[in-house]
Enzyme design. Structure first.
Site, PDB file in Angstrom:
ATOM      1  N   ASP A 190     -14.451 -29.016  87.460  1.00 58.11           N
ATOM      2  CA  ASP A 190     -14.921 -28.912  86.077  1.00 58.11           C
ATOM      3  C   ASP A 190     -16.297 -28.242  86.079  1.00 58.11           C
ATOM      4  O   ASP A 190     -17.158 -28.594  86.900  1.00 58.11           O
ATOM      5  CB  ASP A 190     -15.004 -30.350  85.506  1.00 58.11           C
ATOM      6  CG  ASP A 190     -15.234 -30.383  84.015  1.00 58.11           C
ATOM      7  OD1 ASP A 190     -14.893 -29.406  83.335  1.00 58.11           O
ATOM      8  OD2 ASP A 190     -15.748 -31.422  83.531  1.00 58.11           O
TER       9      ASP A 190
ATOM     10  N   HIS B 292     -19.772 -32.388  74.658  1.00 51.55           N
ATOM     11  CA  HIS B 292     -19.702 -33.363  75.750  1.00 51.55           C
ATOM     12  C   HIS B 292     -20.490 -34.614  75.389  1.00 51.55           C
ATOM     13  O   HIS B 292     -21.541 -34.521  74.766  1.00 51.55           O
ATOM     14  CB  HIS B 292     -20.305 -32.762  77.025  1.00 51.55           C
ATOM     15  CG  HIS B 292     -19.576 -31.556  77.524  1.00 51.55           C
ATOM     16  ND1 HIS B 292     -20.202 -30.374  77.817  1.00 51.55           N
ATOM     17  CD2 HIS B 292     -18.265 -31.366  77.787  1.00 51.55           C
ATOM     18  CE1 HIS B 292     -19.299 -29.506  78.256  1.00 51.55           C
ATOM     19  NE2 HIS B 292     -18.118 -30.077  78.239  1.00 51.55           N
TER      20      HIS B 292
END
Ligand code: 13P
Length: 292
Positions: free
Chosen positions: A82, A180
């Site tokens: 990621d 996020h």
């Protein structure tokens, strides 16, 4: 089964209008919880590691434990890096057995992001590894990457189409207003742009910032073309909260296996719920092609 390259599972998701969950592991317990949920729900799944987990555990250990767990499992499991920002870490992941990597060049100007991402695509494809690219900038905190809400840059459909065509990425993250971490203010989502991009590009679309979105919004993002959704912060919160709860209720018990089993069960429950909402439950048999 062996770890799979996720391209086929994500293309099947795009085709079938559902979404594969990509969950960030931080240790062996979270890895096992993600896989246990996938087996329970018969769902294809992506295991991701952030750069902080890569620093903490090291790529060889991550690959070894994930490979072993995948071998023992009947559901298709991909291992994905990621937000790879360091080209050396991305190369190491490709070399050592990840089946997909994200190269996050979103901090570079458009042309430079294209050039750097294209290089990663060439190196990865030579090893049978899939690549996720990012265009635009997703706000929030992802371990050591911090982007303020007002610094987020939304992706336009034109940019996304050109980026995908010139880089050849296998799946694409576009900044459409998700962030996020936890949402401190209600996100301003551009679901129409997601829909336009998803219809215009030939590859599956990725939604970052899966934590904290109401499930109704998750369903709208999936309906608009999201084929992979990343969930990280919710894993950490459920993990830590369940440990606190257990310790508070059993302050004088010194049985780590009971404590950790309690945390794993809470994680399996939460991840399984995401799989239901994303629509990947019951899809373990679709789009499997192995590598690695
Ligand atoms: P969350 O931490 O908001 O779930 O976002 C995860 C993510 O997008 C990882 O790339």
């Amino acid at each position: 089964m062996p770890l799979v390259n996720p391209s086929a599972m994500l293309l099947a998701a795009r085709e079938g209008k559902y979404c594969v969950g990509a969950f960030n592991m931080v240790d062996h317990l979270t890895l096992r919880a993600i896989i246990q949920a996938a087996e329970w729900k018969q769902a294809p799944v992506m295991i991701q590691t952030s750069s902080a987990s890569v620093k903490d555990l090291g790529i060889p250990a991550i690959v070894a434990m994930t490979r072993q767990e995948a071998e023992d499992s009947p559901v298709p499991i991909a291992l994905h890096l990621d937000h790879g920002t360091d080209p050396e870490v991305v190369r190491q992941a490709i070399r050592e057995g990840y089946t997909a990597v994200m190269f996050d060049g979103s901090q570079y100007p458009f042309e430079e992001n294209i050039a750097r991402t294209r290089d990663v695509v060439q190196a990865a494809h030579a090893e049978g590894v899939a690549v996720e690219g990012e265009i635009g900038i997703v706000a929030g905190v992802e371990d050591d990457i911090v982007v303020r809400q007002d610094a987020a840059i939304y992706t336009t459909a034109e940019e996304a189409i050109e980026f995908q065509r010139r880089t050849g990425v296998d799946f694409l993250a576009a900044a459409i207003g998700t962030a996020h971490g936890f949402y401190r203010v209600e996100p301003r989502l551009d679901i129409d742009t997601l829909r336009q991009i998803a219809q215009a590009v030939p590859c599956p679309m990725v939604i970052h910032g899966g934590t904290g979105l109401p499930f109704e919004v998750v369903r709208q993002l999936v309906a608009a073309g999201g084929a992979k959704m990343n969930v990280s912060t919710q894993i950490k919160q459920t993990y830590i909260d369940s440990l606190y709860d257990y310790i508070q209720a059993n302050r004088k018990q010194y049985n780590p296996i009971k404590l950790l089993t309690h945390a794993r069960s809470a994680l399996v429950e939460m991840i399984g719920q995401y799989m239901e909402v994303l629509g990947s439950a019951g899809k373990a048999g679709e789009g499997v092609s192995t590598s690695g």
